[in-house]
Design an enzyme around this catalytic site. Structure first.
Site, PDB file in Angstrom:
ATOM      1  N   HIS A  18      65.474  19.301  40.605  1.00 25.23           N
ATOM      2  CA  HIS A  18      65.810  17.844  40.784  1.00 25.23           C
ATOM      3  C   HIS A  18      66.654  17.552  39.452  1.00 25.23           C
ATOM      4  O   HIS A  18      66.141  18.087  38.460  1.00 25.23           O
ATOM      5  CB  HIS A  18      64.802  16.986  41.535  1.00 25.23           C
ATOM      6  CG  HIS A  18      63.456  16.951  40.848  1.00 25.23           C
ATOM      7  ND1 HIS A  18      63.639  16.276  39.541  1.00 25.23           N
ATOM      8  CD2 HIS A  18      62.268  17.271  41.024  1.00 25.23           C
ATOM      9  CE1 HIS A  18      62.082  16.072  39.016  1.00 25.23           C
ATOM     10  NE2 HIS A  18      61.488  16.867  39.944  1.00 25.23           N
ATOM     11  N   HIS A  21      64.334  17.629  36.245  1.00 28.21           N
ATOM     12  CA  HIS A  21      64.070  18.990  35.513  1.00 28.21           C
ATOM     13  C   HIS A  21      65.185  19.147  34.501  1.00 28.21           C
ATOM     14  O   HIS A  21      65.359  20.210  33.596  1.00 28.21           O
ATOM     15  CB  HIS A  21      64.286  20.274  36.659  1.00 28.21           C
ATOM     16  CG  HIS A  21      63.079  20.355  37.538  1.00 28.21           C
ATOM     17  ND1 HIS A  21      63.217  20.269  38.860  1.00 28.21           N
ATOM     18  CD2 HIS A  21      61.761  20.304  37.201  1.00 28.21           C
ATOM     19  CE1 HIS A  21      62.090  20.423  39.516  1.00 28.21           C
ATOM     20  NE2 HIS A  21      60.968  20.446  38.392  1.00 28.21           N
ATOM     21  N   CYS A 124      43.219  19.100  40.787  1.00 26.75           N
ATOM     22  CA  CYS A 124      44.423  18.608  41.461  1.00 26.75           C
ATOM     23  C   CYS A 124      45.240  19.676  41.708  1.00 26.75           C
ATOM     24  O   CYS A 124      45.826  20.330  40.825  1.00 26.75           O
ATOM     25  CB  CYS A 124      44.979  17.575  40.819  1.00 26.75           C
ATOM     26  SG  CYS A 124      46.690  17.124  41.426  1.00 26.75           S
ATOM     27  N   CYS A 127      48.978  19.245  40.054  1.00 24.46           N
ATOM     28  CA  CYS A 127      48.995  19.326  38.778  1.00 24.46           C
ATOM     29  C   CYS A 127      48.650  20.688  38.256  1.00 24.46           C
ATOM     30  O   CYS A 127      48.743  21.263  37.066  1.00 24.46           O
ATOM     31  CB  CYS A 127      48.101  18.356  38.034  1.00 24.46           C
ATOM     32  SG  CYS A 127      48.480  16.482  38.243  1.00 24.46           S
ATOM     33  N   CYS A 143      44.879  11.450  42.503  1.00 26.95           N
ATOM     34  CA  CYS A 143      45.902  11.802  41.392  1.00 26.95           C
ATOM     35  C   CYS A 143      47.252  10.825  41.399  1.00 26.95           C
ATOM     36  O   CYS A 143      47.573  10.542  42.455  1.00 26.95           O
ATOM     37  CB  CYS A 143      46.476  13.264  41.543  1.00 26.95           C
ATOM     38  SG  CYS A 143      47.743  13.526  40.500  1.00 26.95           S
ATOM     39  N   HIS A 146      50.508  12.659  42.276  1.00 31.24           N
ATOM     40  CA  HIS A 146      50.761  13.250  43.583  1.00 31.24           C
ATOM     41  C   HIS A 146      50.256  12.690  44.796  1.00 31.24           C
ATOM     42  O   HIS A 146      50.350  12.971  45.700  1.00 31.24           O
ATOM     43  CB  HIS A 146      50.133  14.714  43.537  1.00 31.24           C
ATOM     44  CG  HIS A 146      50.876  15.631  42.506  1.00 31.24           C
ATOM     45  ND1 HIS A 146      50.212  15.753  41.236  1.00 31.24           N
ATOM     46  CD2 HIS A 146      51.972  16.174  42.437  1.00 31.24           C
ATOM     47  CE1 HIS A 146      51.260  16.409  40.536  1.00 31.24           C
ATOM     48  NE2 HIS A 146      52.235  16.741  41.307  1.00 31.24           N
ATOM     49  N   LYS A 293      59.193   6.901  40.358  1.00 29.06           N
ATOM     50  CA  LYS A 293      58.913   8.285  40.386  1.00 29.06           C
ATOM     51  C   LYS A 293      59.901   9.061  41.366  1.00 29.06           C
ATOM     52  O   LYS A 293      59.535   8.354  42.553  1.00 29.06           O
ATOM     53  CB  LYS A 293      57.730   8.745  40.110  1.00 29.06           C
ATOM     54  CG  LYS A 293      57.373  10.222  39.891  1.00 29.06           C
ATOM     55  CD  LYS A 293      55.836  10.528  39.881  1.00 29.06           C
ATOM     56  CE  LYS A 293      55.855  12.089  40.207  1.00 29.06           C
ATOM     57  NZ  LYS A 293      56.125  12.675  39.173  1.00 29.06           N
ATOM     58  N   LYS A 296      59.576  13.363  47.335  1.00 28.69           N
ATOM     59  CA  LYS A 296      60.310  13.391  48.702  1.00 28.69           C
ATOM     60  C   LYS A 296      59.828  12.308  49.641  1.00 28.69           C
ATOM     61  O   LYS A 296      60.362  12.026  50.544  1.00 28.69           O
ATOM     62  CB  LYS A 296      59.659  14.694  49.008  1.00 28.69           C
ATOM     63  CG  LYS A 296      60.740  15.671  48.533  1.00 28.69           C
ATOM     64  CD  LYS A 296      60.549  17.111  49.393  1.00 28.69           C
ATOM     65  CE  LYS A 296      61.144  18.338  48.437  1.00 28.69           C
ATOM     66  NZ  LYS A 296      60.202  19.397  48.219  1.00 28.69           N
TER      67      LYS A 296
HETATM   68  N1  MSP Z   1      55.108  24.994  35.618  1.00 29.38           N
HETATM   69  C1  MSP Z   1      54.700  23.739  34.967  1.00 29.38           C
HETATM   70  C2  MSP Z   1      55.266  23.997  33.519  1.00 29.38           C
HETATM   71  C3  MSP Z   1      54.567  25.195  32.823  1.00 29.38           C
HETATM   72  S1  MSP Z   1      55.343  25.235  31.006  1.00 29.38           S
HETATM   73  C4  MSP Z   1      54.446  26.541  30.412  1.00 29.38           C
HETATM   74  C5  MSP Z   1      55.314  22.536  35.360  1.00 29.38           C
HETATM   75  N2  MSP Z   1      56.400  22.538  36.235  1.00 29.38           N
HETATM   76  S2  MSP Z   1      56.916  21.274  36.913  1.00 29.38           S
HETATM   77  O1  MSP Z   1      58.089  21.973  37.854  1.00 29.38           O
HETATM   78  O2  MSP Z   1      56.179  20.478  37.422  1.00 29.38           O
HETATM   79  O3  MSP Z   1      57.709  20.459  35.610  1.00 29.38           O
HETATM   80  C6  MSP Z   1      58.763  21.232  34.656  1.00 29.38           C
HETATM   81  C7  MSP Z   1      59.240  20.257  33.829  1.00 29.38           C
HETATM   82  O4  MSP Z   1      60.015  19.302  34.543  1.00 29.38           O
HETATM   83  C8  MSP Z   1      58.296  19.663  32.938  1.00 29.38           C
HETATM   84  O5  MSP Z   1      58.455  19.392  31.377  1.00 29.38           O
HETATM   85  C9  MSP Z   1      58.178  18.272  33.694  1.00 29.38           C
HETATM   86  O6  MSP Z   1      57.729  17.263  32.726  1.00 29.38           O
HETATM   87  C10 MSP Z   1      59.610  18.067  33.916  1.00 29.38           C
HETATM   88  N3  MSP Z   1      59.805  16.957  34.974  1.00 29.38           N
HETATM   89  C11 MSP Z   1      59.490  16.965  36.241  1.00 29.38           C
HETATM   90  N4  MSP Z   1      59.874  16.047  36.805  1.00 29.38           N
HETATM   91  C12 MSP Z   1      60.383  15.116  36.064  1.00 29.38           C
HETATM   92  C13 MSP Z   1      61.216  13.977  35.893  1.00 29.38           C
HETATM   93  N5  MSP Z   1      61.183  12.995  36.949  1.00 29.38           N
HETATM   94  N6  MSP Z   1      61.716  13.562  34.852  1.00 29.38           N
HETATM   95  C14 MSP Z   1      61.783  14.236  33.639  1.00 29.38           C
HETATM   96  N7  MSP Z   1      61.157  15.533  33.489  1.00 29.38           N
HETATM   97  C15 MSP Z   1      60.550  15.793  34.723  1.00 29.38           C
HETATM   98  O7  MSP Z   1      54.683  21.433  34.841  1.00 29.38           O
END
Ligand code: MSP
Length: 487
Positions: A18, A21, A124, A127, A143, A146, A293, A296
């Protein structure tokens, strides 16, 4: 030539990419491109985090094996990263056999700091995080990220003795050996470090089958974060190959929600391995949709493909790098996106290119050489470096203040538009003052080429088009404007 290693958080493959990311990728890519413009050799890691219960459960819901599900979603992330033109050098999947084998070797090396004990406490799954009683109480058992009640766990686990490293971690953070940005997050991490107990680093296989087996104990699987954090080293070949060329990393980009794993667990692992800590951890804020935030269940998730399709890659990169603050949470709305596109990209930059190219064509002003922005390059001539020197830009880029750097560059874009208005080359031409017209336009072209070079880390495609137009032997305005106005 400096060797620079840049890393990004590896997302779970439990869903589609999304727009949130994109933050890790865009910040890291901008920094990587900037470092290359300064002459560095850059190694740049991206990848996917594929183990853990969360992924396992989603695969089952989709009726797929975890392997097939991970393959499918990892490919979606790879496509997304490629569409963003992220200039990575290494893509890691935590299901790669090399990664798994190296993780097990890392575990062996950490053995002096590992012990076995009962865990009675909270978890959790969203997380993939063990939760202290204090956090449980603060969040009333649910949490906040979530919106799910914490699970109660009672299980035999392996622990990493964080207490062996706390003092060293604190000292290194305070001494700036490990820089955490922004400053308020660093303070948050220092407070959290005080309260952090030893960390559970495995789960019983009967609770978690989808993970890296703990060497020498087939009843246990590694906790997903140990496996995930290790990726930053295993992709460099550790421990089979020497990594000193690129480790310690120059910059590790992570979201604010996962900074704690990178500021506490990760340094403890590195110290346990006898390795230096990364030089900088850059923690960005979250992208919100309509002030909330994205989730879905709220139905406010913005699909990045839709944003990319609207006005192309540079508009996407521009919006997220300038209007989404580098460190604070910021809102994505279609209205703000359209506004930035029309006023800043189409009017300010797009019109500047069109106007200046048309004036050059009319007055037969030829293209100019490509400027070199490297501050230390021996090839850099004195006149070129005087033109390209911009200490404020360098300072902002080196401190990861990317939205401010774009504000600063935009003043230069607007400054060039004003300079055309002030010099009125069309009047000089009417007066027949050819030399003055040539001089004025040549100077403007040289200045625009320097701005384009500075913009390259942010807007690679637009910067390349500008460079092509204004370095050609005969300058001609582009048939389609750089940023066509939306209907
Ligand atoms: N798998 C772990 C990371 C392991 S690193 C050794 C994880 N995955 S995640 O898919 O939840 O998040 C991946 C990255 O995307 C993280 O840096 C997280 O902060 C970022 N983001 C997820 N949602 C976000 C937003 N809405 N806005 C900005 N960044 C976000 O955590």
């Amino acid at each position: 030539m400096a060797k620079t290693y840049i890393t990004t958080a590896i997302p779970y493959v439990n869903g589609n990419p999304h727009i949130g990311h994109a933050m890790d990728y865009l910040l890291a890519d901008t920094y990587a491109r900037f470092c290359r413009s300064q002459g560095d050799e850059v190694r740049f890691q991206v990848g996917t985090d594929e183990h853990g219960n969360k992924v396992f459960r989603k695969a089952a819901e989709a009726g797929l094996t975890p392997e097939a599900y991970a393959d499918q979603n990892s490919a979606k992330f790879r496509n997304f990263i490629q569409r963003l033109k992220v200039t990575y050098t290494d893509f890691i999947r935590t299901t790669d056999p090399d990664h798994i084998r190296r993780c097990q070797a890392i575990w062996e090396k950490l053995r002096p700091h590992i012990y076995s004990a009962e865990y009675h406490g909270w978890y959790c799954e969203g997380c993939e995080s063990f939760v202290t009683q204090k956090e449980y109480d603060e969040h009333h058992g649910v949490c906040p990220d979530h919106q799910k009640p914490y699970q109660r766990l009672s299980e035999q686990n392996y622990y990493l003795r964080i207490s062996d490293f706390k003092d060293q971690i604190r000292t290194k953070i305070l001494a700036g050996e490990l820089t955490i940005l922004p400053e308020f997050r660093k303070q948050e991490m220092l407070r959290l470090l005080e309260d952090t107990p030893d960390i559970s680093i495995s789960r019983p296989r009967k609770q978690l089958t989808w993970g890296v087996p703990v060497p020498g104990d087939d009843t246990q699987v590694m906790y997903v974060w140990v496996d995930a954090l290790s990726n930053y080293l295993t992709i460099l070949g550790y421990p089979d190959q020497p990594i000193a060329d690129f480790w310690p990393a120059a910059a590790q980009f992570v979201g604010k929600d996962i900074l704690r794993f990178h500021a506490i667990t990760w340094p403890a692992i590195l110290l346990g391995l006898g390795l230096p800590l990364p030089r900088r951890l850059i923690s960005h804020g979250h992208v919100l949709a309509g002030g909330q935030k994205m989730s879905k269940s709220l139905g406010n998730v913005v699909d990045p493909v839709e944003v990319l399709d609207r006005h192309g890659l540079d508009a996407f990169r521009y919006f997220f790098l300038r209007h989404i603050d580098t460190f604070a949470d910021s809102d994505f709305t279609w209205e703000k996106f359209e506004d930035a596109y029309n006023h800043e990209l189409a009017n300010d930059l797009g019109n500047l290119v069109q106007r200046l190219a048309t004036l050059c064509q009319k007055n037969s002003v030829p293209g100019q050489p490509i400027p070199n922005l490297a501050t230390s390059s021996a090839a850099q001539s004195a006149s070129a470096s005087a033109l390209s020197a911009d200490p404020e830009y360098l300072q902002l880029m080196r401190h990861f203040e990317f939205s401010k750097a774009l504000d600063h560059l935009w003043q230069q874009v607007q400054g060039l538009n004003q300079a055309i208005d002030a010099a009125k080359p069309w009047e000089l031409a009417k007066q027949g003052n050819t030399t003055a017209v040539q001089e004025v336009l040549t100077d403007l072209v040289q200045r625009l080429l320097v701005v384009a070079a500075r913009l390259t880390p942010f807007l690679p495609d637009a910067a390349e088009r500008i460079t092509t137009i204004f370095t050609a032997p005969a300058i001609t305005p582009p048939a389609t404007p750089l940023f066509p106005k939306s209907a």
